[in-house]
Design a protein around this motif. Structure first.
Motif, PDB file in Angstrom:
ATOM      1  N   UNK A 100     -33.785   7.901  -0.428  1.00 54.33           N
ATOM      2  CA  UNK A 100     -33.484   7.311   0.876  1.00 54.33           C
ATOM      3  C   UNK A 100     -32.497   6.150   0.744  1.00 54.33           C
ATOM      4  N   UNK A 101     -32.669   5.337  -0.302  1.00 50.83           N
ATOM      5  CA  UNK A 101     -31.763   4.216  -0.522  1.00 50.83           C
ATOM      6  C   UNK A 101     -30.344   4.702  -0.793  1.00 50.83           C
ATOM      7  N   UNK A 102     -30.207   5.769  -1.554  1.00 48.53           N
ATOM      8  CA  UNK A 102     -28.881   6.317  -1.845  1.00 48.53           C
ATOM      9  C   UNK A 102     -28.221   6.848  -0.578  1.00 48.53           C
ATOM     10  N   UNK A 103     -29.002   7.529   0.253  1.00 52.87           N
ATOM     11  CA  UNK A 103     -28.457   8.054   1.517  1.00 52.87           C
ATOM     12  C   UNK A 103     -28.011   6.903   2.420  1.00 52.87           C
ATOM     13  N   UNK A 104     -28.844   5.878   2.550  1.00 56.47           N
ATOM     14  CA  UNK A 104     -28.491   4.726   3.382  1.00 56.47           C
ATOM     15  C   UNK A 104     -27.270   3.998   2.828  1.00 56.47           C
ATOM     16  N   UNK A 136     -21.002   7.833 -11.830  1.00 61.86           N
ATOM     17  CA  UNK A 136     -20.676   6.411 -11.942  1.00 61.86           C
ATOM     18  C   UNK A 136     -21.891   5.547 -11.634  1.00 61.86           C
ATOM     19  N   UNK A 137     -22.771   6.024 -10.765  1.00 61.32           N
ATOM     20  CA  UNK A 137     -23.963   5.262 -10.403  1.00 61.32           C
ATOM     21  C   UNK A 137     -25.119   5.446 -11.385  1.00 61.32           C
ATOM     22  N   UNK A 138     -24.902   6.174 -12.476  1.00 59.73           N
ATOM     23  CA  UNK A 138     -25.988   6.430 -13.424  1.00 59.73           C
ATOM     24  C   UNK A 138     -26.579   5.148 -13.999  1.00 59.73           C
ATOM     25  N   UNK A 184     -28.453  -2.590  -3.798  1.00 63.82           N
ATOM     26  CA  UNK A 184     -27.948  -2.426  -5.165  1.00 63.82           C
ATOM     27  C   UNK A 184     -27.028  -1.211  -5.249  1.00 63.82           C
ATOM     28  N   UNK A 185     -27.456  -0.108  -4.651  1.00 61.69           N
ATOM     29  CA  UNK A 185     -26.604   1.081  -4.632  1.00 61.69           C
ATOM     30  C   UNK A 185     -25.289   0.804  -3.896  1.00 61.69           C
ATOM     31  N   UNK A 186     -25.382   0.110  -2.781  1.00 69.76           N
ATOM     32  CA  UNK A 186     -24.193  -0.178  -1.985  1.00 69.76           C
ATOM     33  C   UNK A 186     -23.213  -1.049  -2.759  1.00 69.76           C
ATOM     34  N   UNK A 187     -23.724  -2.064  -3.441  1.00 73.03           N
ATOM     35  CA  UNK A 187     -22.854  -2.934  -4.234  1.00 73.03           C
ATOM     36  C   UNK A 187     -22.157  -2.159  -5.340  1.00 73.03           C
ATOM     37  N   UNK A 188     -22.852  -1.222  -5.952  1.00 74.13           N
ATOM     38  CA  UNK A 188     -22.243  -0.413  -7.012  1.00 74.13           C
ATOM     39  C   UNK A 188     -21.193   0.539  -6.451  1.00 74.13           C
ATOM     40  N   UNK A 189     -21.479   1.106  -5.302  1.00 73.40           N
ATOM     41  CA  UNK A 189     -20.510   2.029  -4.693  1.00 73.40           C
ATOM     42  C   UNK A 189     -19.202   1.333  -4.345  1.00 73.40           C
ATOM     43  N   UNK A 190     -19.284   0.092  -3.935  1.00 70.60           N
ATOM     44  CA  UNK A 190     -18.083  -0.622  -3.514  1.00 70.60           C
ATOM     45  C   UNK A 190     -17.196  -1.016  -4.691  1.00 70.60           C
TER      46      UNK A 190
END
Length: 309
Positions: free
Chosen positions: A103-107, A226-228, A192-198
């Motif tokens: 869910x966090x990854x989708x958001x 990349x998010x591994x 955390x996921x969002x910061x990594x994606x950016x």
């Protein structure tokens, strides 16, 4: 002959310089790392050693410890409730963590698209993480409350669903706790996921789009690999956080009904501060430490973690 000897001396001199430079860099590295190393040794390493020694004693906090050897560990091995509590933690982790990470990854993907009002949405998603667990537990006590006073039962009454005692039913209590843990931890994982994606270079997506890659292909071939390291970090911290869950259980269920939601930290709390068997409780904590180390290694294998992650 003379030129060969001079060249050999020059090579030897350069090697000596590099060796000296490497030693200086290593020395300065240790100097800069010394404060953090001392902090870890004093506040983490020393308490672990003391806990391991205390776990080999009988200690009730009123009298001096007496040597017990491995008796506490034998007691743990023959205590079904301890392993039942450990099983509950494993169930919460095995069910709740994958769902919350997905869910966090989708958001995070949605928020990374720059949708309108994303700032407000980020605040709303992150708010449960910074809210006191006591307040969160009180809110969910009202949501799960039996009868028409509870929000879920009130909504269910419009669909003809009979009232449910979510926290009073042994078959529903643990799933109810899992839902709360998912909701509470969703915000931090998303951020955390969002910061990594950016931090991902947009040119990678542009190149993949030129090659004809679809959105799903770009996500699976670029974003996920990349998010591994981020996934590994979230997984490990989530596992550790899961096994540290105490206040939520204490307020929502106090381990009930019939020990259906007893988790390992609550069992350690009962052993230490209700039964005053501090040596046994310390032994339980050591077992928990070993389990966490093993789960961290397993998480590293599952996510393909590397030394530089």
């Amino acid at each position: 002959m003379t030129s060969t000897t001079a060249a050999s001396r020059d090579v030897t001199g350069r090697r000596a310089q590099r060796h000296t430079l490497a030693r200086r860099q290593a020395a300065w590295g240790w100097i800069f790392a010394l404060p953090a190393t001392l902090h870890i040794a004093i506040w983490t390493g020393f308490p672990i050693i003391v806990a391991m020694l205390l776990s080999l004693t009988h200690y009730d906090m009123l009298n001096p410890p007496t040597w017990a050897g491995i008796e506490n560990y034998i007691t743990i091995a023959n205590t079904p409730l301890f392993w039942r509590a450990m099983l509950h933690n494993l169930i919460i982790a095995a069910v709740g963590i994958p769902i919350s990470m997905l869910l966090a990854l989708v958001l995070a993907v949605m928020l990374n698209q720059g949708i309108r009002g994303s700032g407000l949405f980020r605040t709303a998603v992150f708010l449960p993480h910074i809210t006191a667990t006591v307040a969160i537990a009180m809110i969910w006590l009202w949501i799960y409350s039996p009868g028409q006073n509870g929000l879920l039962n009130y909504i269910g009454s419009f669909f003809g669903i009979p009232n449910q005692g979510f926290l009073n039913n042994p078959s529903l209590a643990l799933p109810a706790v899992i839902v709360v843990t998912i909701w509470q931890g969703l915000g931090l994982k998303t951020m955390i996921y969002l910061a990594s994606m950016q931090t991902i270079d947009a040119q990678l997506y542009e190149a993949a789009e030129i090659d004809g890659a679809s959105a799903v292909q770009k996500f699976m071939s670029i974003t996920v690999p990349i998010l591994k390291p981020t996934t590994f970090f979230i997984l490990v911290t989530s596992i550790v956080g899961n096994f540290q869950t105490f206040d939520l259980i204490y307020i929502l269920t106090q381990g009930g009904p019939a020990n259906a939601t007893t988790v390992i930290t609550y069992e350690i709390y009962q052993t230490a501060f209700q039964q005053f068997r501090m040596g046994l409780a310390t032994a339980q904590s050591v077992v928990l430490l070993v389990v966490l180390v093993l789960l961290t290694i397993l998480a590293r294998k599952l996510t393909g973690g590397r030394d530089d992650d």
